[in-house]
Design a protein around this motif. Structure first.
Motif, PDB file in Angstrom:
ATOM      1  N   LEU A   1      -4.584  -3.999  -0.288  1.00 15.30           N
ATOM      2  CA  LEU A   1      -6.195  -4.114  -0.188  1.00 15.30           C
ATOM      3  C   LEU A   1      -6.754  -3.239  -1.216  1.00 15.30           C
ATOM      4  CD1 LEU A   1      -8.713  -4.490   1.325  1.00 15.30           C
ATOM      5  CD2 LEU A   1      -8.323  -2.520   2.707  1.00 15.30           C
TER       6      LEU A   1
ATOM      7  N   PRO B   1      -9.950  -9.359   1.112  1.00 14.07           N
ATOM      8  CA  PRO B   1      -9.840  -9.496  -0.169  1.00 14.07           C
ATOM      9  C   PRO B   1      -8.426  -9.937  -1.054  1.00 14.07           C
ATOM     10  CG  PRO B   1     -10.935  -7.507   0.663  1.00 14.07           C
ATOM     11  CD  PRO B   1     -10.382  -8.183   1.684  1.00 14.07           C
TER      12      PRO B   1
ATOM     13  N   PRO C   1      -5.573  -8.971   4.726  1.00 17.17           N
ATOM     14  CA  PRO C   1      -6.775  -8.674   4.251  1.00 17.17           C
ATOM     15  C   PRO C   1      -7.563  -9.592   3.476  1.00 17.17           C
ATOM     16  CG  PRO C   1      -5.472  -6.665   3.728  1.00 17.17           C
ATOM     17  CD  PRO C   1      -4.613  -7.811   4.009  1.00 17.17           C
TER      18      PRO C   1
ATOM     19  N   ARG D   1     -16.465  -4.232   1.168  1.00 10.76           N
ATOM     20  CA  ARG D   1     -15.320  -3.196   1.586  1.00 10.76           C
ATOM     21  C   ARG D   1     -15.914  -1.892   1.943  1.00 10.76           C
ATOM     22  NH1 ARG D   1     -10.263  -0.841  -1.896  1.00 10.76           N
ATOM     23  NH2 ARG D   1      -9.595   0.505  -0.232  1.00 10.76           N
TER      24      ARG D   1
ATOM     25  N   THR E   1     -19.847  -8.014   5.256  1.00  7.09           N
ATOM     26  CA  THR E   1     -18.930  -6.579   5.325  1.00  7.09           C
ATOM     27  C   THR E   1     -17.633  -6.915   5.650  1.00  7.09           C
ATOM     28  OG1 THR E   1     -19.776  -5.748   7.503  1.00  7.09           O
ATOM     29  CG2 THR E   1     -20.800  -4.773   5.345  1.00  7.09           C
TER      30      THR E   1
ATOM     31  N   GLY F   1     -14.692  -7.915   3.172  1.00  6.39           N
ATOM     32  CA  GLY F   1     -14.179  -6.826   2.676  1.00  6.39           C
ATOM     33  C   GLY F   1     -13.328  -5.892   3.604  1.00  6.39           C
ATOM     34  N   ASN F   2     -13.096  -6.042   4.908  1.00  3.76           N
ATOM     35  CA  ASN F   2     -12.624  -5.298   5.922  1.00  3.76           C
ATOM     36  C   ASN F   2     -11.627  -6.138   7.034  1.00  3.76           C
ATOM     37  OD1 ASN F   2     -13.601  -2.444   5.146  1.00  3.76           O
ATOM     38  ND2 ASN F   2     -15.577  -3.652   5.144  1.00  3.76           N
TER      39      ASN F   2
END
Length: 325
Positions: A56, A176, A174, A242, A163, A166-167
């Protein structure tokens, strides 16, 4: 394109493919050895959660470095990617706060990065200015615009749908990192399997010879910098997601990390050599090194020294390889 030029480009591509494969093997071996040493020194390093954390943390820099790969292979450099990252994140986040849906805001953020890259490319090709100077200027301009748009304050209040990019995780991976995998595969295909990719290598190997051979070098260099800006835009959007906010100061120093990842991955700052796979490995070498040093409670100041030495060593090995060639 003449048959002679086509045969010459085929020979150069074949030679570069062998060289890039060798460089990637060296980089991969270095990554494996580094991971092995850190696993022995810290029992927490090889844990599944720590590996996910490294992935990540590395994904944003790796995406940024993928665009830089095209630029460095073409014998250029882009010092503005960190600032472009910040501005793209600010633009997409401000649109989201104003109520723009996630997908259009994300696309606009990426496109805004591409526009800044296009300006870089036009200034370099049409203005005959050195890439170092142009992108250094753009680094200040993009950062300044990001600060002006936000008055130096973070953009918060972003929607959950954004959001989560990114999380959240998909199949324990993950999101990303999934973006990184997709853009790396596409980037590799474009670089290795398309005419545009062959032209990138030709321009980096000898721009004047490429121009005399009929390659529209100005057009393709502009496209290269535009593509680099789009990668930076994507990295900026994902970083904002993120962090759950857009920081106008985000990405400070990221341009150096991106360049380092490309060089450690086997690319030559003289142009004509490099690969997407090598860049990803180079980014993970830096990510693993940082993570391992943090687990060993090594001071951040010493971490900078260690990473700097790794970069110098990578450039030195590249010089030795070029002398042998």
């Amino acid at each position: 394109m003449s048959p002679l030029l086509a045969e010459k480009q085929k020979h150069l591509t074949s030679k570069d493919s062998k060289g890039s494969l060798l460089q990637k093997m060296y980089a991969l071996l270095g990554l494996i050895l580094l991971s092995g040493v850190l696993s022995v020194m810290s029992p927490h390093f090889p844990s599944f959660q720590n590996i996910l954390s490294i992935s990540l943390q590395t994904a944003i820099i790796a995406i940024l470095a993928l665009g830089q790969t095209y630029v460095i292979i073409s014998a250029g450099i882009d010092l503005s990617v960190g600032s472009v990252l910040a501005l793209s994140g600010v633009i997409s986040s401000q649109l989201l706060v104003e109520g723009v849906p996630v997908l259009p805001a994300l696309i606009i953020g990426i496109v805004s990065g591409g526009i800044l890259g296009l300006i870089n490319g036009l200034a370099i090709t049409k203005g005959n200015l050195p890439p170092f100077i142009v992108t250094l200027g753009m680094m200040g301009v993009a950062r300044g615009i990001a600060l002006v748009l936000t008055n130096g304050l973070p953009v918060s209040g972003l929607p959950d749908a954004f959001t989560r990019l990114g999380n959240d995780r998909l199949f324990y991976i993950p999101i990303p990192v999934l973006f990184l995998i997709v853009v790396a595969v596409v980037g590799h295909f474009v670089l290795r399997r398309t005419v545009f990719g062959r032209y990138v290598y030709a321009i980096g190997s000898n721009e004047e010879a490429a121009r005399l051979s009929g390659i529209p070098t100005a057009l393709h260099k502009t496209m290269i910098y535009t593509l680099c800006g789009m990668f930076a835009g994507l990295a900026g959007v994902l970083l904002s997601a993120r962090l759950i906010s857009a920081q106008p100061t985000a990405g400070t120093g990221y341009e150096l990390d991106a360049i380092a990842a490309v060089v450690i991955g086997g690319a030559s700052l003289m142009g004509g050599v490099g690969s997407i796979g090598g860049t990803v490995i180079g980014a993970f070498i830096m990510g693993v090194l940082r993570n391992g040093l943090n687990l060993l409670s090594v001071s951040p100041f010493w971490q900078q020294i260690a990473i700097g030495l790794v970069i110098v060593l990578a450039v030195y090995l590249d010089q030795l390889r070029r002398k042998k060639d």
